[in-house]
Scaffold this motif. Structure first.
Motif, PDB file in Angstrom:
ATOM      1  N   PRO A 266      -9.124  12.626   0.224  1.00 28.31           N
ATOM      2  CA  PRO A 266      -9.612  12.233   1.540  1.00 28.31           C
ATOM      3  C   PRO A 266      -8.433  11.718   2.475  1.00 28.31           C
ATOM      4  O   PRO A 266      -8.869  11.359   3.439  1.00 28.31           O
ATOM      5  CB  PRO A 266     -10.682  11.388   1.192  1.00 28.31           C
ATOM      6  N   ALA A 267      -7.256  11.215   1.673  1.00 29.00           N
ATOM      7  CA  ALA A 267      -6.394  10.581   2.478  1.00 29.00           C
ATOM      8  C   ALA A 267      -6.996   9.252   3.330  1.00 29.00           C
ATOM      9  O   ALA A 267      -6.648   8.974   4.486  1.00 29.00           O
ATOM     10  CB  ALA A 267      -5.633  11.353   3.309  1.00 29.00           C
ATOM     11  N   THR A 268      -7.550   8.365   2.456  1.00 26.37           N
ATOM     12  CA  THR A 268      -8.202   7.276   3.285  1.00 26.37           C
ATOM     13  C   THR A 268      -7.336   6.416   4.045  1.00 26.37           C
ATOM     14  O   THR A 268      -7.985   5.408   4.880  1.00 26.37           O
ATOM     15  CB  THR A 268      -9.451   6.447   2.232  1.00 26.37           C
TER      16      THR A 268
ATOM     17  N   MET B 298     -17.521   2.716   0.533  1.00 26.82           N
ATOM     18  CA  MET B 298     -16.791   4.056  -0.122  1.00 26.82           C
ATOM     19  C   MET B 298     -17.055   4.370  -1.713  1.00 26.82           C
ATOM     20  O   MET B 298     -17.035   5.547  -1.980  1.00 26.82           O
ATOM     21  CB  MET B 298     -15.386   4.032   0.566  1.00 26.82           C
ATOM     22  N   VAL B 299     -17.031   3.420  -2.389  1.00 24.37           N
ATOM     23  CA  VAL B 299     -16.878   3.543  -3.664  1.00 24.37           C
ATOM     24  C   VAL B 299     -18.363   4.263  -4.054  1.00 24.37           C
ATOM     25  O   VAL B 299     -18.488   5.278  -4.937  1.00 24.37           O
ATOM     26  CB  VAL B 299     -16.721   2.458  -4.428  1.00 24.37           C
TER      27      VAL B 299
ATOM     28  N   LEU C 218     -10.058  12.703  -7.903  1.00 20.88           N
ATOM     29  CA  LEU C 218     -10.156  12.034  -6.650  1.00 20.88           C
ATOM     30  C   LEU C 218      -8.870  11.358  -6.373  1.00 20.88           C
ATOM     31  O   LEU C 218      -8.347  10.327  -6.876  1.00 20.88           O
ATOM     32  CB  LEU C 218     -11.340  10.888  -6.596  1.00 20.88           C
ATOM     33  N   GLU C 219      -8.382  11.762  -5.375  1.00 21.40           N
ATOM     34  CA  GLU C 219      -6.881  11.194  -4.922  1.00 21.40           C
ATOM     35  C   GLU C 219      -6.969  10.203  -3.628  1.00 21.40           C
ATOM     36  O   GLU C 219      -7.765  10.707  -2.702  1.00 21.40           O
ATOM     37  CB  GLU C 219      -5.936  12.227  -4.538  1.00 21.40           C
ATOM     38  N   ASP C 220      -6.523   9.069  -3.709  1.00 21.06           N
ATOM     39  CA  ASP C 220      -6.602   8.332  -2.687  1.00 21.06           C
ATOM     40  C   ASP C 220      -8.057   7.771  -2.057  1.00 21.06           C
ATOM     41  O   ASP C 220      -8.287   8.048  -0.852  1.00 21.06           O
ATOM     42  CB  ASP C 220      -5.537   8.618  -1.530  1.00 21.06           C
ATOM     43  N   GLY C 221      -8.897   7.698  -3.129  1.00 17.64           N
ATOM     44  CA  GLY C 221     -10.189   7.533  -2.531  1.00 17.64           C
ATOM     45  C   GLY C 221     -10.228   6.277  -1.746  1.00 17.64           C
ATOM     46  O   GLY C 221     -11.431   6.194  -1.107  1.00 17.64           O
ATOM     47  N   LEU C 222      -9.469   5.216  -1.963  1.00 17.51           N
ATOM     48  CA  LEU C 222      -9.241   4.013  -0.965  1.00 17.51           C
ATOM     49  C   LEU C 222      -7.812   4.028  -0.435  1.00 17.51           C
ATOM     50  O   LEU C 222      -6.854   4.678  -1.053  1.00 17.51           O
ATOM     51  CB  LEU C 222      -9.958   3.121  -1.770  1.00 17.51           C
TER      52      LEU C 222
ATOM     53  N   GLU D  43     -10.452  11.736 -12.578  1.00 17.90           N
ATOM     54  CA  GLU D  43      -9.211  11.373 -12.585  1.00 17.90           C
ATOM     55  C   GLU D  43      -8.955  10.591 -11.084  1.00 17.90           C
ATOM     56  O   GLU D  43      -9.161  11.191 -10.172  1.00 17.90           O
ATOM     57  CB  GLU D  43      -8.461  12.503 -12.753  1.00 17.90           C
ATOM     58  N   LEU D  44      -8.450   9.332 -11.170  1.00 11.73           N
ATOM     59  CA  LEU D  44      -8.240   8.491  -9.828  1.00 11.73           C
ATOM     60  C   LEU D  44      -7.029   8.430  -9.795  1.00 11.73           C
ATOM     61  O   LEU D  44      -6.157   7.734 -10.210  1.00 11.73           O
ATOM     62  CB  LEU D  44      -8.869   7.119  -9.913  1.00 11.73           C
ATOM     63  N   VAL D  45      -6.348   9.211  -8.865  1.00  9.26           N
ATOM     64  CA  VAL D  45      -5.006   9.367  -8.478  1.00  9.26           C
ATOM     65  C   VAL D  45      -4.560   8.543  -7.336  1.00  9.26           C
ATOM     66  O   VAL D  45      -4.934   8.673  -6.294  1.00  9.26           O
ATOM     67  CB  VAL D  45      -4.638  10.919  -8.235  1.00  9.26           C
ATOM     68  N   GLY D  46      -3.397   7.718  -7.623  1.00  5.43           N
ATOM     69  CA  GLY D  46      -2.961   6.847  -6.576  1.00  5.43           C
ATOM     70  C   GLY D  46      -1.695   7.596  -5.957  1.00  5.43           C
ATOM     71  O   GLY D  46      -0.723   7.934  -6.665  1.00  5.43           O
ATOM     72  N   ASP D  47      -1.685   7.831  -4.493  1.00  6.71           N
ATOM     73  CA  ASP D  47      -0.419   8.472  -3.791  1.00  6.71           C
ATOM     74  C   ASP D  47      -0.052   7.379  -2.955  1.00  6.71           C
ATOM     75  O   ASP D  47       0.956   6.680  -3.144  1.00  6.71           O
ATOM     76  CB  ASP D  47      -1.097   9.462  -2.966  1.00  6.71           C
ATOM     77  N   ASP D  48      -0.775   7.164  -1.930  1.00  3.14           N
ATOM     78  CA  ASP D  48      -0.052   5.965  -1.009  1.00  3.14           C
ATOM     79  C   ASP D  48      -0.068   4.691  -1.616  1.00  3.14           C
ATOM     80  O   ASP D  48       0.858   3.957  -1.044  1.00  3.14           O
ATOM     81  CB  ASP D  48      -1.332   5.745   0.328  1.00  3.14           C
ATOM     82  N   ILE D  49      -0.818   4.381  -2.606  1.00  5.10           N
ATOM     83  CA  ILE D  49      -0.634   3.078  -3.087  1.00  5.10           C
ATOM     84  C   ILE D  49       0.353   2.999  -3.990  1.00  5.10           C
ATOM     85  O   ILE D  49       1.007   1.680  -4.186  1.00  5.10           O
ATOM     86  CB  ILE D  49      -2.209   2.814  -3.955  1.00  5.10           C
ATOM     87  N   PHE D  50       1.037   4.167  -4.521  1.00  2.34           N
ATOM     88  CA  PHE D  50       2.105   4.040  -5.614  1.00  2.34           C
ATOM     89  C   PHE D  50       3.330   4.571  -5.012  1.00  2.34           C
ATOM     90  O   PHE D  50       4.482   3.965  -5.437  1.00  2.34           O
ATOM     91  CB  PHE D  50       1.510   4.795  -6.875  1.00  2.34           C
ATOM     92  N   CYS D  51       3.045   5.462  -4.226  1.00  2.00           N
ATOM     93  CA  CYS D  51       4.330   6.097  -3.681  1.00  2.00           C
ATOM     94  C   CYS D  51       5.687   6.423  -4.535  1.00  2.00           C
ATOM     95  O   CYS D  51       6.668   6.408  -4.180  1.00  2.00           O
ATOM     96  CB  CYS D  51       4.923   5.044  -2.417  1.00  2.00           C
ATOM     97  N   THR D  52       5.060   6.877  -5.703  1.00  2.72           N
ATOM     98  CA  THR D  52       6.081   7.301  -6.800  1.00  2.72           C
ATOM     99  C   THR D  52       7.131   6.180  -6.975  1.00  2.72           C
ATOM    100  O   THR D  52       8.463   6.602  -7.411  1.00  2.72           O
ATOM    101  CB  THR D  52       6.823   8.710  -6.340  1.00  2.72           C
TER     102      THR D  52
END
Length: 425
Positions: free
Chosen positions: A242-244, A268-269, A284-288, A308-317
């Motif tokens: 969702p790119a929250t 949201m949760v 679910l990626e970037d659920g928050l 599976e709760l995937v962190g994108d923006d929160i972790f930034c690789t």
């Protein structure tokens, strides 16, 4: 093998915006190129692209400064040098840049050179890129998580959430999995058309219709899965991004494209919990959002055993941020994007850290992609088990699928398909 030459040029990504291509030649005559992608929905902590800001060229998005950095400063530093491994090459670039986020030379320039170096070494050794990255006896072929409906910043429609994906996991191999996904993709197009919806595509190749609600996006996907002859949840499941971070508005999440409704982190949760228990959602990626660490902790405690709760923006690789997430029990999976951190070796370090601590890794493209297929080799090299590189159309997306088909054929019995096990907690 010593580097004989390195050069860069301004090329175009899938949006028609400039990006950096680097080309390295070794003294044995081996030559290879690397191209940096570009994102639209970007995290605050990502490595920084260098753009010219000259409004007379490409509306300020030119990359001639980044290209010049490689053709001048980087070239002077690297010509005639040999490097024992990828990390030592990348470290020279990091040290030359001298900033914590690669802003001076530009992560777009540094990554292009880093990819080119990995590729040219594979060419010189006459081995595939995935073996150059990590040598294994056997490799895992990934489940393709195909972005079939686009919303958010990736489409001019009324969907708040950015990516609605299908994961065709009940297949004997990648070849059959991608066939299943493409059949659903084409069935979905017909279904949307029959319902009177627009069937143009967004930035990542997914359809971008105006629907009655965010929920209808999932419901029409499930209908397409069934009409294509498959069972939702058994053969093909749903993944969401969702790119929250894009929805964050003064301490709440705002449905900014549909009904303007605002949600707290807890609400949201609760929304995701309802969706996960209603629909066959496995990821679910970037659920928050990226700065909502307390919300992420609540979400992980409540949903981490179910999905599976995937962190994108929160972790930034970023390995240091990933370690903080591990220490705080945030999420259970890390999205891996080469240009978020800016070098191949740091990307591999991020993957290793996550996997060593029991986190999944979800290899990802960017919305501004190119014909470069490095992430296809990366997902195989790391045995990550799943990849997202867009939908079932647009050549910058399917080029990764085609590369994976080649890799699977080449590996033969040394490859196994990840399947549903990828998503199990």
């Amino acid at each position: 093998m010593n580097i004989k030459n390195i050069m860069a040029r301004e090329v175009l990504d899938s949006r028609g915006n400039p990006t950096v291509e680097a080309e390295i030649t070794l003294e044995d005559g081996s030559t290879a190129r690397g191209i940096s992608p570009s994102g639209a929905s970007t995290g605050e902590k990502e490595a920084v692209e260098l753009r010219d800001g000259d409004q007379s060229r490409y509306q300020g998005k030119g990359v001639e400064k980044a290209v010049a950095g490689i053709n001048q400063e980087v070239k002077r530093a690297l010509i005639g040098s040999a490097f024992a491994d990828q990390a030592s090459f990348d470290q020279v670039l990091i040290d030359l840049d001298g900033t914590p986020n690669k802003a001076r030379l530009g992560a777009n320039a540094i990554l292009a050179a880093s990819i080119a170096f990995a590729r040219v070494n594979a060419v010189s050794k006459k081995i595939p890129l995935y073996r150059q990255l990590i040598e294994r006896d056997t490799y895992v072929m990934p489940v393709p998580c195909m972005n079939v409906i686009n919303g958010g910043r990736h489409a001019d429609n009324n969907l708040d959430f950015q990516e609605f994906m299908i994961a065709p996991h009940h297949a004997p191999n990648f070849k059959e999995s991608i066939r299943m996904g493409e059949e659903v993709f084409h069935t979905l197009k017909k279904l949307l058309s029959n319902k009177g919806y627009y069937t143009g595509v967004g930035d990542e190749g997914g359809f971008a219709p105006n629907l009655s609600s965010n929920e209808e996006a999932i419901e029409v996907i499930l209908e397409a899965i069934q009409k294509a002859g498959y069972k939702p949840g058994e053969d093909i499941s749903v993944c969401l991004d969702p790119a929250t971070s894009e929805m964050w508005d003064n301490g709440h999440y705002k449905m900014y494209k549909s009904n303007q409704q605002r949600y707290s982190s807890e609400e949201m949760v609760d929304l995701w919990a309802k969706w996960i228990r209603t629909y066959p959602i496995v990821l679910l990626e970037d659920g928050l959002g990226e700065n909502d660490w307390n919300g992420w902790k609540i979400m992980t405690n409540q949903l981490g055993s179910e999905v599976e709760l995937v962190g994108d923006d929160i972790f930034c690789t970023n390995p240091s941020i990933i370690q903080e997430g591990i220490d705080r029990g945030i999420g259970n999976s890390v999205l891996i994007k080469l240009n978020q951190i800016g070098t191949v070796s740091e990307t591999l370090q991020a993957v290793a850290l996550a996997q060593q601590n029991g986190y999944h890794c979800f290899i990802s493209h960017r919305s501004g992609e190119t014909e470069d297929t490095t992430i296809a080799d990366l997902v195989v090299a790391t045995n990550a088990g799943h990849i997202k590189t867009g939908s079932g159309c647009r050549s910058e997306r399917v080029s990764k699928f085609n590369q994976l088909l080649r890799i699977e054929q080449e590996l033969g019995s040394k490859a196994r398909f990840a399947g549903i096990e990828t998503f199990k907690r």
